[in-house]
Design an enzyme around this catalytic site. Sequence first.
Site, PDB file in Angstrom:
ATOM      1  N   GLY A  70       0.741  -1.052   0.046  1.00 22.69           N
ATOM      2  CA  GLY A  70      -0.072   0.163  -0.025  1.00 22.69           C
ATOM      3  C   GLY A  70       0.679   1.187   0.101  1.00 22.69           C
ATOM      4  O   GLY A  70       0.043   2.486   0.121  1.00 22.69           O
ATOM      5  N   THR A  72       2.663   4.403  -1.113  1.00 25.00           N
ATOM      6  CA  THR A  72       2.619   5.138  -2.422  1.00 25.00           C
ATOM      7  C   THR A  72       4.018   5.894  -2.626  1.00 25.00           C
ATOM      8  O   THR A  72       4.982   5.950  -1.836  1.00 25.00           O
ATOM      9  CB  THR A  72       1.367   6.111  -1.875  1.00 25.00           C
ATOM     10  OG1 THR A  72       1.731   6.909  -0.922  1.00 25.00           O
ATOM     11  CG2 THR A  72       0.084   5.570  -1.847  1.00 25.00           C
ATOM     12  N   HIS A 130      -4.449  15.262   3.315  1.00 17.27           N
ATOM     13  CA  HIS A 130      -3.843  14.448   4.268  1.00 17.27           C
ATOM     14  C   HIS A 130      -3.401  14.944   5.552  1.00 17.27           C
ATOM     15  O   HIS A 130      -2.920  16.186   5.187  1.00 17.27           O
ATOM     16  CB  HIS A 130      -3.059  13.582   3.591  1.00 17.27           C
ATOM     17  CG  HIS A 130      -3.560  12.439   2.688  1.00 17.27           C
ATOM     18  ND1 HIS A 130      -4.175  12.841   1.420  1.00 17.27           N
ATOM     19  CD2 HIS A 130      -3.826  11.318   2.877  1.00 17.27           C
ATOM     20  CE1 HIS A 130      -4.473  11.814   0.843  1.00 17.27           C
ATOM     21  NE2 HIS A 130      -4.470  10.581   1.773  1.00 17.27           N
ATOM     22  N   LYS A 134       2.703  13.263   5.917  1.00 19.28           N
ATOM     23  CA  LYS A 134       2.694  12.295   4.611  1.00 19.28           C
ATOM     24  C   LYS A 134       3.812  12.837   3.631  1.00 19.28           C
ATOM     25  O   LYS A 134       4.167  14.007   3.729  1.00 19.28           O
ATOM     26  CB  LYS A 134       1.239  12.635   3.594  1.00 19.28           C
ATOM     27  CG  LYS A 134       1.189  11.831   2.609  1.00 19.28           C
ATOM     28  CD  LYS A 134      -0.239  11.728   2.143  1.00 19.28           C
ATOM     29  CE  LYS A 134      -0.195  10.813   0.919  1.00 19.28           C
ATOM     30  NZ  LYS A 134       0.154   9.512   0.950  1.00 19.28           N
ATOM     31  N   THR A 141      -3.923   7.941  -4.157  1.00 24.09           N
ATOM     32  CA  THR A 141      -5.304   7.676  -4.395  1.00 24.09           C
ATOM     33  C   THR A 141      -5.607   9.102  -5.442  1.00 24.09           C
ATOM     34  O   THR A 141      -6.517   8.798  -6.408  1.00 24.09           O
ATOM     35  CB  THR A 141      -6.203   7.869  -3.420  1.00 24.09           C
ATOM     36  OG1 THR A 141      -5.907   7.097  -2.114  1.00 24.09           O
ATOM     37  CG2 THR A 141      -7.464   7.685  -3.475  1.00 24.09           C
TER      38      THR A 141
END
Length: 233
Positions: A70, A72, A130, A134, A141
């Site tokens: 998952g 990114t 977010h 991050k 997404t």
Amino acid sequence: MKIALLGYGRMGKEIEKIAISRGHEIVIRKDVDDDIEISLADVAIDFSVPTSAFKNISNCLNNNVPVISGTTGWLDNYKEAVALCTEKKGAFIYASNFSLGVNIFFELNKQLAKMMQTIEGYTISMEEIHHTLKLDAPSGTAITLAEGIIENSSKNNWELAEKTSEENIAIVAKRIPDVPGTHTVWYASEVDTIEIKHTAHSRKGFALGAVIAAEWIVNKTGVFSMKDVLNIR
Ligand SMILES: NC(=O)C1=CN([C@@H]2O[C@H](COP(=O)(O)OP(=O)(O)OC[C@H]3O[C@@H](n4cnc5c(N)ncnc54)[C@H](O)[C@@H]3O)[C@@H](O)[C@H]2O)C=CC1
Ligand SMILES: O=C(O)C1=N[C@H](C(=O)O)C[C@H](O)C1
């Protein structure tokens, strides 16, 4: 199942709770670039950092351990990961977002883009919000959403920008403390605005989806997506 957690930060810890509640055992918790005995695990779940994801995934595939990723921000190496998975007859899933809600939202976004294709007077734009920790922008997404629109519209690309151009879809990335993830797509005309939005209330949905994907992939061979796992048609 014996699970290896590759990345033991916010997501790794959330996944651990859900995996244990579903009767699984965590046999490896890797949180730095060190050597691990990955073959101890039946399946690995990578939620690490963009610079380590490809190495973690390769290590799993080279040792015949199915892997869910998952993480990114590492997709420059995605095709290499797919080629390695094919060569080793392994099993691999990458998803920019593992939550059921976002995977439904991805399909809704594509349908809406298809419907808007022949309608004049609307300008598309996107926003993702977010938490401030991050590392990447735009979010994975948001990139998947933009790709879904590009497949179904005359736009050719996306860019981090305030305003959409003839060619590119504008994505605005905002960072606000503690926000787990909010994605919005707008089509604005002079007379109205169509808005679709997904708001994650916590990381639970991402973590549950990742554990479900790990349960699903064991004993399979190939490169899959969350559409396969969730049987979305
Ligand atoms: N696909 C999805 O559904 C979701 C994806 N994400 C993505 O997952 C990734 C992780 O997110 P968070 O847990 O919030 O980040 P985090 O920063 O809390 O955790 C990442 C962890 O990876 C560790 N790490 C560093 N080098 C490593 C290595 N070589 N091997 C293993 N671990 C290593 C770090 O020490 C850190 O603890 C990010 O890329 C984020 O965008 C986050 C939420 C949902
Ligand atoms: O870093 C995060 O937190 C998230 N990352 C993923 C992304 O980049 O899309 C998924 C989710 O939005 C949370």
